[in-house]
Design a protein around this motif. Structure first.
Motif, mmCIF file in Angstrom:
data_model
loop_
_atom_site.group_PDB
_atom_site.id
_atom_site.type_symbol
_atom_site.label_atom_id
_atom_site.label_comp_id
_atom_site.label_asym_id
_atom_site.label_seq_id
_atom_site.Cartn_x
_atom_site.Cartn_y
_atom_site.Cartn_z
ATOM 1 N N LEU A 1 39.004 67.490 67.845
ATOM 2 C CA LEU A 1 37.957 68.475 68.081
ATOM 3 C C LEU A 1 36.699 68.037 67.352
ATOM 4 N N ALA A 2 35.559 68.470 67.867
ATOM 5 C CA ALA A 2 34.254 68.115 67.298
ATOM 6 C C ALA A 2 33.518 69.379 66.906
ATOM 7 N N THR A 3 32.897 69.352 65.745
ATOM 8 C CA THR A 3 32.061 70.450 65.282
ATOM 9 C C THR A 3 30.646 69.951 65.075
ATOM 10 N N LEU B 1 33.139 56.675 66.444
ATOM 11 C CA LEU B 1 33.403 57.094 65.074
ATOM 12 C C LEU B 1 32.649 56.171 64.119
ATOM 13 N N LEU B 2 31.807 56.752 63.266
ATOM 14 C CA LEU B 2 30.959 55.961 62.372
ATOM 15 C C LEU B 2 31.612 55.682 61.029
ATOM 16 N N GLY B 3 32.465 56.583 60.579
ATOM 17 C CA GLY B 3 33.088 56.382 59.277
ATOM 18 C C GLY B 3 33.890 57.598 58.867
ATOM 19 N N ARG B 4 34.987 57.345 58.151
ATOM 20 C CA ARG B 4 35.835 58.446 57.704
ATOM 21 C C ARG B 4 35.148 59.208 56.589
ATOM 22 N N GLN B 5 35.116 60.544 56.697
ATOM 23 C CA GLN B 5 34.511 61.385 55.673
ATOM 24 C C GLN B 5 35.541 61.910 54.687
ATOM 25 N N SER B 6 36.669 62.390 55.212
ATOM 26 C CA SER B 6 37.679 62.965 54.330
ATOM 27 C C SER B 6 38.971 63.136 55.104
ATOM 28 N N THR B 7 40.000 63.532 54.393
ATOM 29 C CA THR B 7 41.281 63.878 54.995
ATOM 30 C C THR B 7 41.597 65.323 54.646
ATOM 31 N N VAL B 8 41.865 66.132 55.671
ATOM 32 C CA VAL B 8 42.241 67.524 55.460
ATOM 33 C C VAL B 8 43.656 67.719 55.968
ATOM 34 N N GLY B 9 44.182 68.922 55.812
ATOM 35 C CA GLY B 9 45.569 69.162 56.167
ATOM 36 C C GLY B 9 45.910 68.846 57.605
ATOM 37 N N GLY B 10 44.961 69.125 58.510
ATOM 38 C CA GLY B 10 45.249 68.944 59.925
ATOM 39 C C GLY B 10 44.971 67.568 60.466
ATOM 40 N N GLU C 1 42.285 63.708 60.057
ATOM 41 C CA GLU C 1 41.238 62.921 59.411
ATOM 42 C C GLU C 1 39.883 63.264 60.012
ATOM 43 N N VAL C 2 38.878 63.347 59.149
ATOM 44 C CA VAL C 2 37.551 63.800 59.548
ATOM 45 C C VAL C 2 36.600 62.610 59.554
ATOM 46 N N PHE C 3 35.871 62.453 60.668
ATOM 47 C CA PHE C 3 34.957 61.331 60.840
ATOM 48 C C PHE C 3 33.558 61.834 61.190
ATOM 49 N N ALA C 4 32.546 61.136 60.701
ATOM 50 C CA ALA C 4 31.216 61.284 61.274
ATOM 51 C C ALA C 4 31.215 60.496 62.574
ATOM 52 N N ALA C 5 30.595 61.061 63.611
ATOM 53 C CA ALA C 5 30.646 60.420 64.923
ATOM 54 C C ALA C 5 29.324 60.626 65.641
ATOM 55 N N ARG C 6 29.165 59.869 66.729
ATOM 56 C CA ARG C 6 27.900 59.914 67.440
ATOM 57 C C ARG C 6 28.139 59.693 68.923
ATOM 58 N N LEU D 1 23.520 61.710 69.396
ATOM 59 C CA LEU D 1 23.773 63.008 68.777
ATOM 60 C C LEU D 1 24.915 62.891 67.777
ATOM 61 N N LEU D 2 24.712 63.418 66.579
ATOM 62 C CA LEU D 2 25.744 63.382 65.548
ATOM 63 C C LEU D 2 26.637 64.610 65.643
ATOM 64 N N VAL D 3 27.920 64.389 65.458
ATOM 65 C CA VAL D 3 28.892 65.463 65.339
ATOM 66 C C VAL D 3 29.896 65.058 64.268
ATOM 67 N N THR D 4 30.761 65.983 63.921
ATOM 68 C CA THR D 4 31.889 65.686 63.043
ATOM 69 C C THR D 4 33.161 65.836 63.862
ATOM 70 N N VAL D 5 33.984 64.806 63.891
ATOM 71 C CA VAL D 5 35.205 64.805 64.693
ATOM 72 C C VAL D 5 36.423 64.829 63.777
ATOM 73 N N THR D 6 37.321 65.758 64.047
ATOM 74 C CA THR D 6 38.600 65.799 63.340
ATOM 75 C C THR D 6 39.688 65.324 64.288
ATOM 76 N N VAL D 7 40.371 64.241 63.927
ATOM 77 C CA VAL D 7 41.466 63.692 64.717
ATOM 78 C C VAL D 7 42.772 64.247 64.166
ATOM 79 N N VAL D 8 43.494 64.940 65.011
ATOM 80 C CA VAL D 8 44.706 65.644 64.591
ATOM 81 C C VAL D 8 45.783 64.654 64.163
#
Length: 740
Positions: free
Chosen positions: A89-91, A17-26, A28-33, A38-45
């Motif tokens: 999950l990762a997008t 996890l490289l850094g927190r991007q935002s917080t959504v309802g479900g 916390e969203v992180f930029a990850a590698r 390879l870069l992805v976006t990871v949401t930790v429930v």
């Protein structure tokens, strides 16, 4: 928040996890590698969601359904672990900014941008709804603005797992609220909407769900208006500049995509050896590497002998330094794993710092720079100069400003030889490099820097300035050249540049650019610079840039795994006593080479006794050049610059603000000045949002200063003379290096 792999590296599954991007309802969203870059976006429930009966089953079904979804404005799901202690999950990754951040910083979007936003979200939701799924988290926090339009993930955790399920009409309501936020900044007045959108967005916000249009109807409504197509960028110039900077910062990594198959398996953390921490450290003369699972003992293995060729590489050569793969060399003089006379680690513990002074202003500082007598405070409206001893204003304010300030890849200030340097704007001019006399606060000169590549009549590129540095009679501005004449690709190499200016007059001296320049180290003395670069999927490279020959390339050396370190932006290398230092091997070896010739003087291998992967962070040097400090997770190791001999190891203890193990920000390799030095003190920040003052001679803490309000990537701070200056919102605080 406690999540799987919450340790010094902030890993989750196969991702760092490289850094927190935002917080959504479900969650916390992180930029990850991935370990392959390879870069992805990871949401930790959110942990509490995972305990809801039936949640995991519903999430599993939603993930399987989302894997098959695609669309122009959808970010597909590429990976997930529903059965992890805390699911994630990762997008696919998109270079963009959250809509809320854009509106908060730049204000409402224009009508063309609002139409693009509504149309893109409508098309994304139409694709989801046609597949029988819903999103459920459409909001200003979940929508990204990219160069090519808005983006939203193919799965919103709350909407996909709610029981009873969220309906498509709820998504449409979220779309309406999001567009309304983009034009009003949070006000609920639909009169703020342009006429072309007022009717349909007002309809999205109808109280009764059956009265709302479908996403497909919204898209059709906008199409039937038959308005002229948008010309040029869909976003305002200021927003486009922010996005361009974020896009350029991706140069040495690739965006993730596809399914789970292409991604490597997560590293396996070895179980503890059963030995006490005291015995591990005494045996290995090292520190704890918290970049894997459990704490792991480090072993140092140094080698002061040069390569067989006598240098790391010659002009035009790509010869790599000795032992580049990170394997253990045969040491000529080293601290062996069986040695018991190595430095015993010192667990940092110190009293809370006493403030020398503290004061509040009307505008939050965006960046700071200081000498031993004056602090330059830059905001989004003006530049002020304060007495370093008292905090009182000493010179009239200047009308120069910097809206964005210091970030993970930007550092727009410098100080050298009685002069402050600043990348800034004025009310009438943008893109300036300005110099201010530290004794009077008066402007010495201001140079307007070219915004476009002067390669002819055709606009081919935009210069994005990352940082300024000064040495001797020259000021350097380094950054990225964004190529506007061809489409962006995360797999393409980044073109960086160096621009040199006369420190006395601001007159341009020379400039160089190329894909072999991602970031540049400017030593405080001498005419040799060090440029680092990497192309996705290929080894990195470090090379000498000869400022005395107007930027001519000198020796060069190949660095395996270079892409993990040499991202565009702030330098991830170090200079001490005529030596350039950089990470090589597998990221576990520090090489020291002669700055002028590239001849290797020594290298130091950092090993883990438990099998965990060791990745050293950004090295930095004492002001006198005698000592080099290397962050390794929770450890800060002091090495003699002359031969790499370990002098002391300082260790962090406890947890960070997300529940994982605490570690030094400089270990993350993604921020700017996470550690700085005064004459006899090392200042370093950690992930618990604490600034430490450490005795440079002993490694023992003098004091600690905690500030939970600091950003996740580290403090906004600087060092001048024997004081540290910390900005927190509207407040600026000074702390003496030896003070309590």
């Amino acid at each position: 928040m406690d999540h799987p792999g919450a340790d010094g590296a902030q890993r989750i599954g196969p991702y760092a996890l490289l850094g927190r991007q935002s917080t959504v309802g479900g969650g916390e969203v992180f930029a990850a590698r991935t370990d392959e870059g390879l870069l992805v976006t990871v949401t930790v429930v959110r942990p509490e969601l995972a305990t809801v009966p039936g949640f995991r089953d519903r999430l599993r079904a939603a993930v399987e359904a989302a894997r098959s979804l695609s669309g122009a404005f959808l970010l597909p799901v590429v990976d997930a672990d529903v059965d992890a202690p805390v699911p994630w999950l990762a997008t696919a990754f998109a270079a963009g900014l959250p809509l809320r951040q854009v509106v908060d910083r730049h204000g409402p979007l224009s009508e063309p941008a609002l139409r693009m936003l509504a149309d893109g979200l409508g098309r994304a939701l139409a694709a989801l709804h046609a597949a029988g799924t819903v999103h459920g988290e459409v909001s200003p926090d979940s929508v990204l603005l990219t160069m090519d339009g808005p983006r939203i993930s193919a799965l919103g955790i709350v909407g996909a797992t709610r029981s009873p399920a969220t309906s498509p009409t709820d998504d449409v309501f979220g779309l309406g609220e999001t567009v309304l936020f983009a034009v009003s900044g949070g006000e609920s007045d639909t009169d703020a909407l342009p006429v072309s959108l007022r009717e349909v967005i007002d309809g999205c916000l109808y109280p009764e769900p059956p009265d709302r249009p479908t996403a497909e109807q919204l898209v059709d409504y906008l199409r039937r208006q038959n308005l002229p197509p948008l010309q040029g960028s869909w976003l305002p110039p200021a927003v486009s500049a922010d996005l361009a900077s974020a896009t350029a910062a991706l140069g040495s990594v690739s965006a993730g995509g596809g399914g789970r198959g292409p991604f490597p398996a997560p590293p396996v953390s070895a179980a503890g050896s059963g030995m006490s921490r005291r015995k591990l450290i005494t045996a290995l003369a090292g520190g704890a590497a918290v970049l894997g699972g459990a704490a792991a003992a480090l072993a140092f293995s140094g080698d002061s002998s040069p390569t067989p060729e006598g240098r790391a590489g010659g002009p035009g050569s790509t010869t790599r330094p000795a032992s580049p793969s990170g394997g253990r060399p045969t040491p000529s003089s080293s601290v062996s794993p069986s040695s018991t006379d190595g430095p015993e680690p010192i667990v940092l513990a110190g009293p809370d710092a006493s403030k020398a002074w503290s004061g509040a202003g009307k505008h939050a500082p965006t960046c700071l720079e200081a000498s031993d007598k004056v602090v330059m405070v830059v905001t989004d409206t003006a530049t002020s100069f304060l007495d370093a001893a008292t905090g009182k204003s000493v010179f009239p304010k200047m009308n120069t400003s910097n809206d964005y300030g210091t970030s993970m890849d930007k550092y727009p200030t410098a100080y050298a030889d009685g002069v402050f340097y600043l990348l800034c704007d004025t009310p009438s001019r943008m893109g300036l490099l300005a110099a201010f006399d530290a004794a009077s606060g008066k402007a010495k000169w201001a140079t307007r820097m070219a915004e476009v590549d002067p390669g002819g009549d055709t606009r081919t590129g935009v210069y994005l300035s990352h940082y300024v540095a000064a040495a001797g009679n020259t000021v350097y501005v380094c950054g990225t050249l964004l190529q506007t004449s061809k489409p962006y690709s995360a797999k393409s190499p980044t073109t960086g540049y160096i621009r040199a200016f006369d420190a006395a007059t601001g007159k341009g001296l020379w400039r160089v650019k190329g894909t072999d320049i991602n970031n540049v180290l400017v030593p405080p003395t001498g005419s040799h610079l060090l440029a680092a670069s990497a192309v996705p999927g290929q080894p990195g490279r470090v090379q000498m840039i000869d400022a005395g020959r107007k930027g001519a390339r000198g020796w060069k050396a190949s660095v395996p795994d270079g892409g993990y370190y040499f991202n565009p932006g702030w330098p991830l290398t170090c200079y001490a006593a005529g030596l350039f230092l950089f990470a090589g091997g597998k990221g576990d070896t520090l090489f020291a080479v002669d700055a002028a010739t590239g001849t290797q003087k020594w290298h130091q291998l950092f090993e883990s006794n438990s099998g965990d992967q060791v990745k050293i962070g950004t090295p930095f040097a004492a002001l006198d050049g005698t000592t080099v400090f290397v962050p390794v997770g929770a450890d800060l190791v002091a090495l003699a610059a002359a031969d790499g001999t370990p002098r002391w190891v300082a260790r962090l203890d406890g947890a960070n603000d997300t529940g994982g193990s605490n570690y030094f920000n400089a270990s993350s390799r993604i921020s700017g000045k996470s550690a700085q030095c005064s004459a006899d003190t090392v200042f370093a920040t950690d992930t618990a949002k604490t600034l430490w003052a450490i005795d440079a001679a002993t490694g023992r803490a003098r004091w600690r200063y905690s500030d939970p309000g600091q950003p996740d990537v580290g403090f906004r701070w600087t060092v001048g003379g024997d004081r540290a200056f910390v900005a927190s919102h509207l407040t600026l605080t000074a702390i003496a290096a030896h003070g309590r």
